[in-house]
Design a protein around this motif. Structure first.
Motif, mmCIF file in Angstrom:
data_model
loop_
_atom_site.group_PDB
_atom_site.id
_atom_site.type_symbol
_atom_site.label_atom_id
_atom_site.label_comp_id
_atom_site.label_asym_id
_atom_site.label_seq_id
_atom_site.Cartn_x
_atom_site.Cartn_y
_atom_site.Cartn_z
ATOM 1 N N HIS A 73 0.956 -1.394 -0.056
ATOM 2 C CA HIS A 73 0.006 0.041 0.074
ATOM 3 C C HIS A 73 0.813 1.372 0.121
ATOM 4 O O HIS A 73 1.130 1.886 1.148
ATOM 5 N N PRO A 74 1.456 1.797 -1.271
ATOM 6 C CA PRO A 74 2.019 3.162 -1.208
ATOM 7 C C PRO A 74 0.892 4.241 -1.178
ATOM 8 O O PRO A 74 -0.111 3.791 -1.613
ATOM 9 N N ASN A 75 1.335 5.293 -0.609
ATOM 10 C CA ASN A 75 0.601 6.612 -0.613
ATOM 11 C C ASN A 75 0.519 7.300 -2.037
ATOM 12 O O ASN A 75 -0.086 8.158 -2.014
ATOM 13 N N ASN A 76 1.446 6.990 -2.898
ATOM 14 C CA ASN A 76 1.530 7.685 -4.176
ATOM 15 C C ASN A 76 1.163 6.951 -5.365
ATOM 16 O O ASN A 76 1.175 7.421 -6.470
ATOM 17 N N ASN A 77 0.724 5.566 -5.221
ATOM 18 C CA ASN A 77 0.530 4.873 -6.227
ATOM 19 C C ASN A 77 -0.676 3.671 -6.042
ATOM 20 O O ASN A 77 -0.884 3.613 -4.703
ATOM 21 N N PRO A 78 -1.137 3.003 -6.890
ATOM 22 C CA PRO A 78 -2.328 2.082 -6.472
ATOM 23 C C PRO A 78 -1.937 0.989 -5.733
ATOM 24 O O PRO A 78 -0.568 0.590 -5.853
ATOM 25 N N GLU A 79 -2.716 0.287 -4.812
ATOM 26 C CA GLU A 79 -2.221 -0.851 -4.268
ATOM 27 C C GLU A 79 -1.949 -1.938 -5.201
ATOM 28 O O GLU A 79 -2.529 -2.253 -5.989
#
Length: 168
Positions: free
Chosen positions: A78-84
């Motif tokens: 789960h990145p905060n700047n890309n899709p999961e």
């Protein structure tokens, strides 16, 4: 045997540039001839946070007749700047000597873009990975581990990789 793991990456303050790479010569007024056009100045680069990344993984190892082991694993990213997305894989271990592996990187990854008011979804480039390995203890010598992987990587077609590990 079940294993669970979690991690948080890039947790901290903002990143910024400083140092000799930001040093520039500056002319205060380029319209005046004869003034000092080599005044030291520094570029003011903005600070920005690194992308925060949460990982959660689980794996399960199954033993079959004490000679064979089968490992399945999955990681949720789960990145905060890309899709999961998910990373999933499996390994078949034959007598702790031969290993066969298969996995999928960026499973369920969908990047969403807007173009002329229309949603466009792009899949990730990476496809299925297949691998094999051998782990051999040389008598009265080092442990030798050789791994090979073949990976589908979209525009690059198939990519091969290998590793050789010698442990004394």
């Amino acid at each position: 045997n079940t294993r669970i793991g979690m991690s948080v990456s890039n947790f901290g303050g903002k990143l910024d540039m400083e140092g000799i790479n930001t040093l520039v010569d500056y002319d205060i007024d380029e319209t005046i001839y004869g003034n000092n056009d080599r005044i030291d100045g520094y570029l003011d680069a903005a600070s920005w946070p690194l992308p925060l990344l949460f990982r959660f993984g689980i794996s399960k190892e199954l033993t079959i007749m004490k000679l064979y082991r089968f490992l399945i694993s999955a990681d949720a990213i789960h990145p905060n700047n890309n899709p999961e997305y998910l990373n999933i894989g499996a390994e078949f271990n034959l007598k702790d000597l031969l290993f066969f592996r298969m996995g999928k990187n960026h499973f369920l990854y969908k990047q969403k873009f807007m173009e002329n008011g229309i949603d466009i979804f792009i899949d990730h480039e990476q496809g299925l990975s297949l691998g094999a390995g051998i782990k051999y203890q040389i008598p009265r010598g080092p442990m030798l581990i050789i791994d090979y992987v073949l990976m589908d990587f979209g525009i690059f077609n198939s990519i091969s990789g290998y590793s050789i590990n010698i442990s004394f």
